[in-house]
Design a protein around this motif. Structure first.
Motif, short mmCIF file in Angstrom:
data_model
loop_
_atom_site.label_atom_id
_atom_site.label_comp_id
_atom_site.label_asym_id
_atom_site.label_seq_id
_atom_site.Cartn_x
_atom_site.Cartn_y
_atom_site.Cartn_z
N THR A 1 0.85 -1.19 0.00
CA THR A 1 0.00 0.00 0.00
C THR A 1 0.88 1.24 0.00
O THR A 1 1.90 1.30 0.70
N LYS A 2 0.50 2.24 -0.83
CA LYS A 2 1.19 3.52 -0.86
C LYS A 2 0.15 4.62 -0.96
O LYS A 2 -0.77 4.58 -1.80
N ARG A 3 0.27 5.64 -0.09
CA ARG A 3 -0.66 6.76 -0.09
C ARG A 3 0.06 8.07 -0.41
O ARG A 3 1.22 8.25 -0.06
N PHE A 4 -0.68 8.98 -1.05
CA PHE A 4 -0.22 10.34 -1.29
C PHE A 4 -1.29 11.27 -0.74
O PHE A 4 -2.46 11.17 -1.13
N SER B 1 12.29 0.54 -5.87
CA SER B 1 12.66 1.29 -4.66
C SER B 1 12.81 2.79 -4.90
O SER B 1 13.39 3.48 -4.07
N SER B 2 12.28 3.31 -6.01
CA SER B 2 12.23 4.76 -6.18
C SER B 2 11.26 5.37 -5.16
O SER B 2 11.41 6.52 -4.76
N LEU B 3 10.26 4.61 -4.78
CA LEU B 3 9.34 4.95 -3.71
C LEU B 3 9.35 3.83 -2.69
O LEU B 3 9.68 2.68 -3.01
N GLN B 4 8.97 4.16 -1.46
CA GLN B 4 8.88 3.15 -0.41
C GLN B 4 7.41 2.96 -0.03
O GLN B 4 6.67 3.94 0.10
N PRO B 5 6.96 1.73 0.16
CA PRO B 5 5.56 1.50 0.52
C PRO B 5 5.26 1.95 1.95
O PRO B 5 6.15 1.97 2.80
N ASP B 6 4.02 2.33 2.19
CA ASP B 6 3.59 2.64 3.55
C ASP B 6 3.38 1.37 4.36
O ASP B 6 3.53 1.35 5.58
N SER B 7 2.99 0.31 3.67
CA SER B 7 2.84 -0.99 4.33
C SER B 7 2.99 -2.07 3.27
O SER B 7 2.89 -1.82 2.07
N ALA C 1 -2.77 5.37 -3.48
CA ALA C 1 -2.46 5.22 -4.91
C ALA C 1 -2.35 3.75 -5.26
O ALA C 1 -2.68 3.34 -6.37
N VAL C 2 -1.85 2.96 -4.32
CA VAL C 2 -1.76 1.51 -4.43
C VAL C 2 -2.27 0.94 -3.12
O VAL C 2 -1.86 1.40 -2.05
N GLU C 3 -3.16 -0.03 -3.19
CA GLU C 3 -3.80 -0.52 -1.97
C GLU C 3 -3.82 -2.04 -1.92
O GLU C 3 -4.45 -2.70 -2.75
N ILE D 1 -5.67 -3.26 -12.88
CA ILE D 1 -5.66 -2.50 -11.63
C ILE D 1 -6.51 -1.24 -11.80
O ILE D 1 -6.45 -0.57 -12.83
N ALA D 2 -7.33 -0.97 -10.81
CA ALA D 2 -8.17 0.24 -10.79
C ALA D 2 -8.27 0.72 -9.35
O ALA D 2 -8.34 -0.10 -8.42
N ASP D 3 -8.24 2.03 -9.16
CA ASP D 3 -8.27 2.61 -7.82
C ASP D 3 -7.20 2.01 -6.92
O ASP D 3 -7.39 1.84 -5.72
N GLY D 4 -6.06 1.65 -7.51
CA GLY D 4 -4.93 1.14 -6.75
C GLY D 4 -5.03 -0.31 -6.34
O GLY D 4 -4.13 -0.84 -5.70
N ARG D 5 -6.11 -0.99 -6.74
CA ARG D 5 -6.31 -2.39 -6.32
C ARG D 5 -6.33 -3.33 -7.52
O ARG D 5 -6.82 -2.97 -8.58
N VAL D 6 -5.79 -4.52 -7.32
CA VAL D 6 -5.82 -5.52 -8.38
C VAL D 6 -7.24 -6.04 -8.55
O VAL D 6 -7.85 -6.53 -7.59
#
Length: 264
Positions: free
Chosen positions: A14-17, A55-61, A22-24, A212-217
């Motif tokens: 999961t990644k949030r902005f 690893s350009s970004l780090q996940p929140d979880s 953005a990815v869940e 993928i839509a709304d950040g979910r597979v």
């Protein structure tokens, strides 16, 4: 498929902005030799997922691993879109910059300007139809040509996994086929994960398609199992996604002229 030596794995990522996901909770597994296409509406989180993988970004979880270890850019090459090139440098210099990570710091500074062995980069430029423009500054190239230079820069890294963000964007049909042919040939035994807006290409050229839509597979299936209804549902699910202008599903959905985005 023969037993793989490498594995790229997403576990509950999961990644949030600004508090918005953005990815869940994304989970997926890709092994050597697999060609996986990532499709979905604009704003779905596709490019964010690629940037998390290298690893350009780090996940929140959640976790992203390569062969059971934390995934890094040493293992995973990401072909960014053409806007990330150095404008004042030539096409050849930009491609050569993709391999500086394997050199000493001082040689890495000199290599793009005074290469000891430019031939591998020239061969890649030739493969994407740009050898004749090797000495041309990239700010003098078209958007499609810049896209191909960015792709060649990533491939020259020789990483065991290659992630390509819209390598066919802004290209004519013939050039799209050429780029994907090159991508297939140079990543034959490697992991390949490609973001595509062209649904036909995803279904015709890849082993698996992840929607993928709304950040979910929404689905993860071989092309033969992907139905028009699944695609229609995928794009309908993303109809409310911020900045989404790709609202249609089905095999005729195209967005080759869409402007590149960092988070698509």
């Amino acid at each position: 498929m023969t037993q793989s030596n490498h594995e790229l794995r997403f576990d509950g990522v999961t990644k949030r902005f600004d508090g918005e996901p953005a990815v869940e909770n994304v989970s997926a597994r890709i092994v050597d030799g697999e060609r996986v296409a990532l499709v979905g509406p604009s704003g779905a989180g596709k490019t964010t997922l690629l940037r998390l993988a290298n690893s350009s970004l780090q996940p929140d979880s959640g976790d992203i691993t390569f062969d059971g270890e934390h995934a890094t850019s040493d293992d995973i090459a990401l072909a960014y879109q053409g806007g990330t090139l150095v404008d004042r440098r030539t096409a050849l210099s930009n491609v050569l910059s993709g391999r500086v990570g394997d050199l000493s710091w001082w040689r890495g500074l000199l290599e793009p300007i005074s290469p000891r062995n430019p031939e591998p980069a020239l061969e890649l430029l030739d493969s994407v139809g740009l050898r004749a423009k090797a000495s041309q500054r990239v700010d003098q190239l078209s958007a499609g040509e810049r896209q191909r230079v960015a792709f060649a820069r990533a491939v020259i890294q020789d990483a065991p996994a290659v992630l390509a963000d819209e390598p066919t964007a802004n290209l004519d049909p013939s050039s799209r086929a050429t780029v994907l042919d090159v991508l297939d040939s140079v990543t034959e035994d490697r992991i390949l994960l490609t973001v595509l807006h062209d649904i036909d290409l995803a279904l015709d050229r890849y082993d698996r398609v992840i929607g993928i839509a709304d950040g979910r597979v929404r689905f993860d299936a071989p092309p033969a199992d992907v139905t028009d209804q699944m695609l229609s549902d995928l794009f309908a699910a993303g109809a409310s996604t911020r900045d989404s202008d790709e609202r249609t599903g089905g095999r005729d959905s195209k967005a080759a002229t869409e402007e590149p985005q960092w988070y698509v």
